[in-house]
Design an enzyme around this catalytic site. Structure first.
Site: not given
Length: 247
Positions: A152, A156
């Protein structure tokens, strides 16, 4: 930048940050359309906040994104603000996870590639406006990775890099501004499995987002991320330990 009298599209708008940001935009007199995968959730959210419209759309589906573009074009004829808020995360650790690649593929597709695709699809509409904006919901983990959210965090980081390039590129030839929002951990369905009480509310993020747009703050830090961001540039290793509570 003005945040009233606009047509605003928010992906992932059926709950959490997206829904609360939609609510604030509506209170300022904007026409807001929310999207998400669940039609039932969107219907409930739209009725609760008074959204101008909702459209069921899986942002990772090319066919459904094309349908969304057609819907906005035909029903509204314009778009002033695009907020890429739809997101996905998997809590896991790299040393004992057997589905790292699958997790990474899904997160990268939803958190990064979908935002790139939707932005490209809506650029023609955004370019027609005298003033327009793209708002990417990012994360401080794009700078300082959380080791329990490793892939994750990587997605980002990709979104942050893209946002910077997009901002520079669009500033050369358009009136489109690119904002990136980096909140602390937010208390939503998205983070319910993360065991900590140190979470801020979606309302705090929504308020800071609109305030940052009005002040033309292109990187909007909410909660503790401002200090952590500065810490990263002065002491990157220590910032990693701080975020992950490593002594």
């Amino acid at each position: 930048m003005q945040t009233a009298g606009k047509v605003v599209l928010i992906t992932g708008g059926g709950s959490g940050i997206g829904m609360e940001t939609a609510r604030l935009f509506i209170q300022k007199g904007n026409q807001v359309i929310i999207t998400g995968r669940s039609k039932e959730k969107l219907e409930k959210a739209a009725a609760q906040i008074g959204a101008a419209g909702y459209f069921s759309c899986d942002v990772t589906s090319e066919q459904e994104v094309q349908a969304l573009v057609q819907y906005i074009t035909e029903q509204y004829g314009k778009l002033d603000f695009l907020m890429n808020n739809a997101g996905l995360s998997y809590l896991h650790q790299l040393h004992d996870d057997t589905e790292t690649f699958l997790n990474a593929s899904r997160e990268m597709t939803t958190n990064y590639l979908a935002a790139v695709n939707i932005t490209a699809k809506f650029l023609p509409l955004l370019k027609e406006q005298p003033e327009a904006a793209i708002i990417n919901m990012s994360s401080i983990t794009g700078f300082v990775p959380a080791f329990t959210l490793p892939t994750y965090s990587a997605s980002k980081a990709a979104l942050h890099s893209y946002s910077q390039s997009l901002r520079h590129s669009l500033s050369q030839a358009t009136n489109i501004k690119v904002f990136e929002v980096m909140p602390s951990l937010v208390d939503t369905e998205f983070t319910r499995d993360i065991p900590t009480k140190e979470k801020i509310t979606p309302e705090e993020v929504a308020t800071a987002t609109l305030d940052g747009i009005e002040k033309d703050l292109y990187e909007i830090h909410v909660g503790t991320t401002g200090a952590l961001h500065q810490h990263f540039f002065s002491q990157a290793e220590q910032a990693f330990k701080t975020l992950n509570r490593i002594s």
